[in-house]
Design a protein around this motif. Sequence first.
Motif, PDB file in Angstrom:
ATOM      1  N   ILE A  53       0.833  -1.205   0.000  1.00 15.01           N
ATOM      2  CA  ILE A  53       0.000   0.000   0.000  1.00 15.01           C
ATOM      3  C   ILE A  53       0.864   1.250   0.000  1.00 15.01           C
ATOM      4  O   ILE A  53       0.630   2.195  -0.759  1.00 15.01           O
ATOM      5  N   THR A  54       1.898   1.258   0.845  1.00 18.13           N
ATOM      6  CA  THR A  54       2.784   2.426   0.956  1.00 18.13           C
ATOM      7  C   THR A  54       3.488   2.727  -0.364  1.00 18.13           C
ATOM      8  O   THR A  54       3.654   3.887  -0.749  1.00 18.13           O
ATOM      9  N   GLU A  55       3.879   1.691  -1.077  1.00 23.11           N
ATOM     10  CA  GLU A  55       4.620   1.866  -2.336  1.00 23.11           C
ATOM     11  C   GLU A  55       3.709   2.035  -3.544  1.00 23.11           C
ATOM     12  O   GLU A  55       4.185   2.161  -4.672  1.00 23.11           O
ATOM     13  N   GLY A  56       2.420   2.029  -3.340  1.00 23.23           N
ATOM     14  CA  GLY A  56       1.479   2.246  -4.446  1.00 23.23           C
ATOM     15  C   GLY A  56       1.272   1.032  -5.330  1.00 23.23           C
ATOM     16  O   GLY A  56       0.832   1.154  -6.475  1.00 23.23           O
ATOM     17  N   ARG A  57       1.572  -0.164  -4.814  1.00 26.06           N
ATOM     18  CA  ARG A  57       1.429  -1.382  -5.617  1.00 26.06           C
ATOM     19  C   ARG A  57       0.130  -2.128  -5.310  1.00 26.06           C
ATOM     20  O   ARG A  57      -0.136  -3.173  -5.899  1.00 26.06           O
ATOM     21  N   TRP A  58      -0.664  -1.614  -4.413  1.00 28.37           N
ATOM     22  CA  TRP A  58      -1.886  -2.306  -4.002  1.00 28.37           C
ATOM     23  C   TRP A  58      -2.945  -2.266  -5.089  1.00 28.37           C
ATOM     24  O   TRP A  58      -3.128  -1.253  -5.769  1.00 28.37           O
ATOM     25  N   THR A  59      -3.614  -3.371  -5.295  1.00 33.95           N
ATOM     26  CA  THR A  59      -4.754  -3.422  -6.211  1.00 33.95           C
ATOM     27  C   THR A  59      -5.977  -3.893  -5.443  1.00 33.95           C
ATOM     28  O   THR A  59      -5.871  -4.754  -4.556  1.00 33.95           O
ATOM     29  N   ASP A  60      -7.103  -3.348  -5.823  1.00 28.46           N
ATOM     30  CA  ASP A  60      -8.363  -3.708  -5.177  1.00 28.46           C
ATOM     31  C   ASP A  60      -8.687  -5.168  -5.497  1.00 28.46           C
ATOM     32  O   ASP A  60      -8.883  -5.520  -6.676  1.00 28.46           O
ATOM     33  N   PRO A  61      -8.732  -6.064  -4.522  1.00 27.19           N
ATOM     34  CA  PRO A  61      -9.006  -7.479  -4.812  1.00 27.19           C
ATOM     35  C   PRO A  61     -10.380  -7.711  -5.420  1.00 27.19           C
ATOM     36  O   PRO A  61     -10.609  -8.731  -6.061  1.00 27.19           O
TER      37      PRO A  61
END
Length: 389
Positions: A53-61
């Motif tokens: 999340i911090t690095e901007g790699r999160w995707t909405d599951p």
Amino acid sequence: MMPKRRFGRVRALPSGRFQARYPGPDGIDRPAPYTFASKKDAEKWLVLKEAEITEGRWTDPDAGKVRFETFAQDWVNERAGLRPRTVQLYKGLLRLHLLPTFADKTIAEINVGGVRKWRTRLLDAGTGPVTVAKAYRLLKAILNTAVDDGLIPRNPCRIKGAGKEESPERPVLTLAQVFALADAIAPRFRALVLLAVFSSLRWGELVALRRRHLDTATGTIRVEVTAVEIGRGGLVLGPPKSDAGKRVVTVPAMLFPELRAHLATYAQKGDEGLIFVGPKGAMLRRGNFAKIWKQATEDAKIQGFHFHDLRHTGNHLASQSGASLRELMARMGHASTRAALIYQHRTAERDRAIAQEIGKLAQRELRRGRPGKKKIAKGSGTQRARKIE
């Protein structure tokens, strides 16, 4: 007392396993997609999720829950500038090879193992390797867009070399076979066969030729239009698929009389008249021509030879004539060097001739001998060894 976690939380389940939950960037509290054997494993997962999340790699599951069939069909329809034949190819690959396996799966459910099993099943079922490679490339391209759209974090198509086509080498006719085939086919198609070889034009470019495109005084052909057959009998006329396809090709002077005779006997009238037409005067179609072609190849005793192989033969002739890479690209109508390089590889016959010439040079040098050097004894190595003994 244990310090409270800074990010997320872990709880023990009645089963003895552990569940991790975390607050997503969208403010929704979400569980991990699976449970953990130990609390420590769950905490490690939360550390990695926080970094994501911090690095901007999160995707909405939840974003990846769109059905593959819906996403894939939209993907094809939204590709701007695709040629009709390409659209037809993509839809055929989807219908025959992708949707039977992935249609009801969500984008997020497609994983590396599933892609690998799908590809293996296709090959085991006898689907041609070239078709499987095309289908794999299409699947990979669709899922690349899903990654770009933030639906999935990573493309599951990661089989090395799976999208590479290993097409078998197509046959090349000798000049004697070219003329035997031209003699065997119906007279109205004799010039079509010869022009396919000596101009290296594609089928769609040949059947779209009009009188204004051909200058019989100089033997030049302007390639400006190509015909593409789609669906059941559909026909689309348009420019070549690349700027390189728009070109001027010159044919040998020995072909001029053949072309003039054909224009006088079989072509439509007027500058816009088609040069090659069927017996009823309509534009040629592959389906209608197939029976004529099959009979001609059988009569000429070259069964299994495709019409496109005439262009392949012409490209080889151009290469053997000494054409440079750029000249081959221009004649073939290719923007990249990849296809032209195929025709620059040396044939086995030519390679043997080179080896023979090298051998002759070496033999002359051995016979002449050199000052200060002892002549090599005649005979084989075994015979020379026996003399020493």
